[in-house]
Design a protein around this motif. Sequence first.
Motif, PDB file in Angstrom:
ATOM      1  N   ARG A   2     -10.649   4.645  -1.106  1.00 41.05           N
ATOM      2  CA  ARG A   2      -9.434   4.204  -1.643  1.00 41.05           C
ATOM      3  C   ARG A   2      -9.596   2.652  -2.276  1.00 41.05           C
ATOM      4  O   ARG A   2      -9.021   2.376  -3.234  1.00 41.05           O
ATOM      5  N   ARG A   5     -11.113   2.934  -5.757  1.00 43.36           N
ATOM      6  CA  ARG A   5     -10.019   3.557  -6.825  1.00 43.36           C
ATOM      7  C   ARG A   5      -9.314   2.395  -7.194  1.00 43.36           C
ATOM      8  O   ARG A   5      -8.871   2.201  -8.291  1.00 43.36           O
ATOM      9  N   ARG A   6      -8.718   1.388  -6.241  1.00 42.52           N
ATOM     10  CA  ARG A   6      -8.146   0.364  -6.560  1.00 42.52           C
ATOM     11  C   ARG A   6      -8.653  -0.740  -7.330  1.00 42.52           C
ATOM     12  O   ARG A   6      -8.280  -1.181  -8.324  1.00 42.52           O
TER      13      ARG A   6
END
Length: 66
Positions: A2, A5-6
Amino acid sequence: MRAYRRKRRNVRIGQVLMALGVLIAVTHWLGHIGAFGDQPSGFVDLVAGYPAAAVVFILGAVLAGQ
């Protein structure tokens, strides 16, 4: 995953902002050489000209460099 991706999203947004800053500067320059008719007024020159292009570009560079 996560966090990766950020980070990639932030880098891509930064790159888009940098391109937008260049586009603002080129458009402003074209306005100064008379490509769109009259030259920009003093207020437009101060607010939406090279200073705005520089701010957008620098914000994009900071975001892309994280």
